[in-house]
Scaffold this active site. Sequence first.
Site, PDB file in Angstrom:
ATOM      1  N   ASP A  53       0.821  -1.210   0.000  1.00 12.50           N
ATOM      2  CA  ASP A  53       0.000   0.000   0.000  1.00 12.50           C
ATOM      3  C   ASP A  53       0.858   1.265   0.000  1.00 12.50           C
ATOM      4  O   ASP A  53       2.027   1.251   0.395  1.00 12.50           O
ATOM      5  CB  ASP A  53      -0.875   0.035   1.265  1.00 12.50           C
ATOM      6  CG  ASP A  53      -2.034  -0.949   1.216  1.00 12.50           C
ATOM      7  OD1 ASP A  53      -2.080  -1.793   0.298  1.00 12.50           O
ATOM      8  OD2 ASP A  53      -2.879  -0.879   2.121  1.00 12.50           O
ATOM      9  N   HIS A 198       4.044  -2.263   2.945  1.00 17.90           N
ATOM     10  CA  HIS A 198       4.035  -0.921   2.347  1.00 17.90           C
ATOM     11  C   HIS A 198       5.329  -0.687   1.562  1.00 17.90           C
ATOM     12  O   HIS A 198       6.414  -0.981   2.072  1.00 17.90           O
ATOM     13  CB  HIS A 198       3.900   0.143   3.435  1.00 17.90           C
ATOM     14  CG  HIS A 198       2.603   0.066   4.192  1.00 17.90           C
ATOM     15  ND1 HIS A 198       2.364  -0.881   5.161  1.00 17.90           N
ATOM     16  CD2 HIS A 198       1.473   0.804   4.092  1.00 17.90           C
ATOM     17  CE1 HIS A 198       1.141  -0.715   5.630  1.00 17.90           C
ATOM     18  NE2 HIS A 198       0.570   0.292   5.005  1.00 17.90           N
TER      19      HIS A 198
HETATM   20 ZN   LIG Z   1      -2.411   3.274   3.385  1.00 18.54          ZN
END
Ligand SMILES: [Zn+2]
Length: 241
Positions: A53, A198
């Site tokens: 993400d 991430h």
């Molecule tokens: Zn996020």
Amino acid sequence: MNPRRWAAGVAVPLLGVALVHGGPALTARGPLRRAMPRLSGQGQPGGVALTFDDGPDPAGTPAVLDALARLGWTATFFLLGSQVDRYPEVARSIVAAGHEVGVHGYEHHNHLTRSSSWARRDLGRACGQIAAVTGSRPRWFRPPYGVLSAGSLRAAAQLDVTPVLWTAWGRDWEGRPADHVLGHLLRSLDDGGTVLLHDSDCTSRPGAWRSAVEVLPALATELERRGLAVRPLRSHLARSG
Ligand SMILES: [Zn+2]
């Protein structure tokens, strides 16, 4: 995503069901996984989906792409439209490397704090922009902080993007060492699960993406030991039959 921001999403009105959003239990092992397995990212057995993400990021994304190439893995990247605006070439490099792109929104806001019309505008802007820049139309939607509102669900349906959360996370945004991240991941990582990491630190501790990069070889060893493959959501959540 940091814990204080995460805590901002406290209650999730989801399809008329009120769910307490107190941490990873909701998406990892809690009632959501049993009641709505596809939404939680529970897919076909025999492997796990790997998702990243908050990108694209000019430092984190290339490092993640290099690590994935070394491992021969294909993943799904949930892009932020605001980041795609800043780093279009990095966004294109994700698709050029054969990975899948989903939409994380244009801005990184908790949808419960915004109106339905805001959610529709934000998601529509991000979907259109990701498609225009990368040439790949997003099929999946992961809301910031994993928090869905009735408005974001409606917007997703209108834009034909499927909401997907995750079943396992490494809390990599804290920027802790890789063994710490691996420990968190393995607590909830099961056959058929979806892993959240991430490739960007735009919403977290500076350089936190290094934790995600460094954990991948150890994750590979563990998945090999369990006989689990790694795949993008398009194959992980493909309907059989
Ligand atoms: Zn996020």
